[in-house]
Design a protein around this motif. Structure first.
Motif, PDB file in Angstrom:
ATOM      1  N   ASN A 192      -4.083   2.007   0.300  1.00 35.53           N
ATOM      2  CA  ASN A 192      -3.211   1.248   1.188  1.00 35.53           C
ATOM      3  C   ASN A 192      -1.836   1.885   1.359  1.00 35.53           C
ATOM      4  N   PRO A 193      -1.760   2.913   2.219  1.00 38.14           N
ATOM      5  CA  PRO A 193      -0.461   3.578   2.373  1.00 38.14           C
ATOM      6  C   PRO A 193       0.612   2.655   2.935  1.00 38.14           C
ATOM      7  N   GLN A 194       0.190   1.649   3.718  1.00 37.47           N
ATOM      8  CA  GLN A 194       1.167   0.807   4.418  1.00 37.47           C
ATOM      9  C   GLN A 194       2.109   0.081   3.452  1.00 37.47           C
ATOM     10  N   GLN A 195       1.551  -0.313   2.287  1.00 39.90           N
ATOM     11  CA  GLN A 195       2.412  -1.066   1.353  1.00 39.90           C
ATOM     12  C   GLN A 195       3.631  -0.221   0.944  1.00 39.90           C
ATOM     13  N   TYR A 196       3.422   1.116   0.824  1.00 33.51           N
ATOM     14  CA  TYR A 196       4.541   1.972   0.425  1.00 33.51           C
ATOM     15  C   TYR A 196       5.520   2.149   1.589  1.00 33.51           C
ATOM     16  N   LEU A 197       4.962   2.245   2.798  1.00 32.09           N
ATOM     17  CA  LEU A 197       5.836   2.413   3.967  1.00 32.09           C
ATOM     18  C   LEU A 197       6.667   1.150   4.197  1.00 32.09           C
ATOM     19  N   ASP A 198       6.053  -0.013   3.921  1.00 28.06           N
ATOM     20  CA  ASP A 198       6.817  -1.267   4.036  1.00 28.06           C
ATOM     21  C   ASP A 198       7.996  -1.269   3.063  1.00 28.06           C
ATOM     22  N   GLU A 199       7.722  -0.758   1.864  1.00 28.66           N
ATOM     23  CA  GLU A 199       8.799  -0.683   0.851  1.00 28.66           C
ATOM     24  C   GLU A 199       9.930   0.233   1.322  1.00 28.66           C
ATOM     25  N   VAL A 200       9.543   1.325   1.981  1.00 24.40           N
ATOM     26  CA  VAL A 200      10.563   2.255   2.499  1.00 24.40           C
ATOM     27  C   VAL A 200      11.453   1.514   3.499  1.00 24.40           C
ATOM     28  N   GLU A 201      10.814   0.770   4.397  1.00 25.44           N
ATOM     29  CA  GLU A 201      11.584   0.039   5.418  1.00 25.44           C
ATOM     30  C   GLU A 201      12.530  -0.955   4.763  1.00 25.44           C
ATOM     31  N   LYS A 202      12.010  -1.625   3.724  1.00 22.83           N
ATOM     32  CA  LYS A 202      12.821  -2.630   3.024  1.00 22.83           C
ATOM     33  C   LYS A 202      14.079  -1.987   2.427  1.00 22.83           C
ATOM     34  N   LEU A 203      13.875  -0.858   1.765  1.00 25.42           N
ATOM     35  CA  LEU A 203      15.019  -0.175   1.140  1.00 25.42           C
ATOM     36  C   LEU A 203      16.020   0.296   2.188  1.00 25.42           C
ATOM     37  N   LYS A 204      15.487   0.833   3.278  1.00 23.90           N
ATOM     38  CA  LYS A 204      16.388   1.329   4.332  1.00 23.90           C
ATOM     39  C   LYS A 204      17.236   0.196   4.885  1.00 23.90           C
ATOM     40  N   SER A 205      16.579  -0.932   5.067  1.00 28.07           N
ATOM     41  CA  SER A 205      17.332  -2.036   5.643  1.00 28.07           C
ATOM     42  C   SER A 205      18.342  -2.596   4.629  1.00 28.07           C
ATOM     43  N   GLN A 206      17.922  -2.695   3.351  1.00 27.06           N
ATOM     44  CA  GLN A 206      18.836  -3.206   2.319  1.00 27.06           C
ATOM     45  C   GLN A 206      20.104  -2.355   2.210  1.00 27.06           C
ATOM     46  N   PHE A 207      19.939  -1.033   2.332  1.00 25.96           N
ATOM     47  CA  PHE A 207      21.081  -0.134   2.154  1.00 25.96           C
ATOM     48  C   PHE A 207      21.642   0.380   3.481  1.00 25.96           C
TER      49      PHE A 207
END
Ligand SMILES: C[S@@+](CC[C@H](N)C(=O)[O-])C[C@H]1O[C@@H](n2cnc3c(N)ncnc32)[C@H](O)[C@@H]1O
Length: 386
Positions: free
Chosen positions: A359-374
């Motif tokens: 499930n690569p998407q779960q990692y890409l979702d995490e990337v988006e989350k971090l980008k938005s947080q910071f």
């Protein structure tokens, strides 16, 4: 009793009464052979006494540890057929044995050593690096094999790096005698780690190995190619070029240690595209993400301080790198590979290619989350992979 037998008796006695320090065999019978010297010490390995033999060849050292009984037989044979001079050091006296066609001699003198060295085999790890010749040419060791004053940290780093590789290769499919291990070192610099890795893979593990260092500085390329030739590392070469432009076929191991800023991303992207089984990088400066940290993050009180912003950017940069590698089929580990007292650039990201990536998407979702947080507008590695 012959002088040779007298010497062997002194040697055996010194082991029995624990006065043995060292035995050195020199002046080889075969003057043109590659073996120049053998140094024998006593070491306790897995709580059992062993004789540790360092065979000093022209360009490399080979270490063999033998149980004492077996070791004594080897010493007898080396003295009787291979070397003309033997220097035995014990805490009771020094002995110099010299073979001569007409008659041999044995001279005893005052002991150079008052105490015996530690018998612990704490040096076992250090033996991961055996060939000292290239370390001398690289200026890490002096001509007597001692670490140069200003190169202590570098020497520790080299050893630590090889220890990490050693751990990663245990049980790995790459560790097979019949398959070529193709390695690329992106941003090889002065080549310290490149040489050590070649020495370890081909010299110690006896794996068919080819390593290419990629570097933008012509002076370093010339120097490293010269040293590789001088120490006969036949399948080690250094090529001039930028990481991003370097064309890479199927590769087994990609390393990028302290490649500056986004050069680490270039290297990771190249490694993933080349389906490297192992990607090992130690990121260096992290400017790209810091510069793209924009807007209101809710972390203003942290990011208003330059140093905290810098550290935060480092953490987020490397966390996103690890997530992108996971999304692209790499199981990642992030850890400190050497203590901060030796270098500040001590973080290592290791990616091992997974057989499946459910499930690569779960990692890409995490990337988006971090980008938005910071409030990070983009991460350079994303643009390379997409
Ligand atoms: C800090 S040194 C590290 C050298 C070596 N990897 C080590 O850890 O000892 C970084 C090296 O990468 C080279 N370098 C930086 N960016 C590069 C790029 N985009 N392509 C190729 N080489 C690069 C530099 O010239 C420098 O020699």
């Amino acid at each position: 009793m012959s002088k040779e037998k007298e010497l062997l008796l002194e040697f055996e006695t010194s082991i029995q009464n624990d006065s043995f320090v060292r035995l050195t065999l020199s002046k080889p019978a075969d003057k043109d052979g590659s073996l120049k010297k053998v140094i024998i010490t006593l070491a306790s390995i897995k709580r059992e006494a062993h004789l540790s033999f360092v065979y000093r060849h022209k360009t490399n050292d080979i270490t063999k540890n033998l149980k004492v009984v077996e070791g004594k037989t080897t010493v007898e044979s080396l003295i009787s057929s291979d070397f003309q001079i033997a220097n035995l050091f014990t805490t009771n006296g020094d002995f110099q044995f010299e073979k001569n066609n007409s008659k041999s001699s044995l001279r005893k003198s005052k002991p150079s050593f008052k105490t015996v060295p530690s018998r612990g085999h704490d040096k076992e790890k250090r033996h991961l690096i055996q060939n000292t010749e290239y370390l001398k040419l690289l200026g890490v060791l002096d001509k007597n094999g001692r670490v140069q004053k200003d190169k202590g940290d570098k020497f520790k780093q080299i050893n630590k790096f090889i220890e990490v590789i050693d751990g990663l290769l245990k049980g790995s499919e790459l560790n097979q005698a019949d398959k070529l291990v193709k390695v690329v070192d992106m941003g090889s610099g002065k080549g310290y780690l490149t040489f050590a890795l070649y020495d370890y893979l081909s010299g110690q593990l006896k794996l068919p190995t080819s390593i290419t260092g990629v570097e933008v500085r012509q002076d370093l390329i010339d120097k490293c190619n010269g040293i590789a030739k001088a120490v006969n590392f036949e399948n080690l070469d250094f090529q001039l070029g930028y990481i991003a432009d370097f064309s890479l076929d199927k590769t087994n191991i990609l390393i990028a240690l302290h490649a500056c800023d986004t050069a680490t991303d270039d290297a990771i992207a190249k490694g993933m595209a080349a389906e490297a089984e192992l990607i090992i990088c130690a990121p260096c400066c992290h400017k790209q993400v810091r510069k793209s940290m924009t807007g209101n993050t809710g972390l203003d009180s942290v990011l208003q301080h330059g140093i905290l912003k810098e550290r935060q950017a480092e953490i987020v940069t490397d966390a996103i790198r690890a997530l992108i590698m996971e999304a692209n089929g790499y199981k990642t580990k992030v850890f400190e590979f050497i203590s901060t007292e030796h270098t500040g650039k001590n973080l290592m990201i290791v990616g091992e290619r997974k057989r499946q990536n459910p499930n690569p998407q779960q990692y890409l979702d995490e990337v988006e989350k971090l980008k938005s947080q910071f409030s990070i507008s983009h991460h350079y590695l994303e643009s390379l992979v997409n």
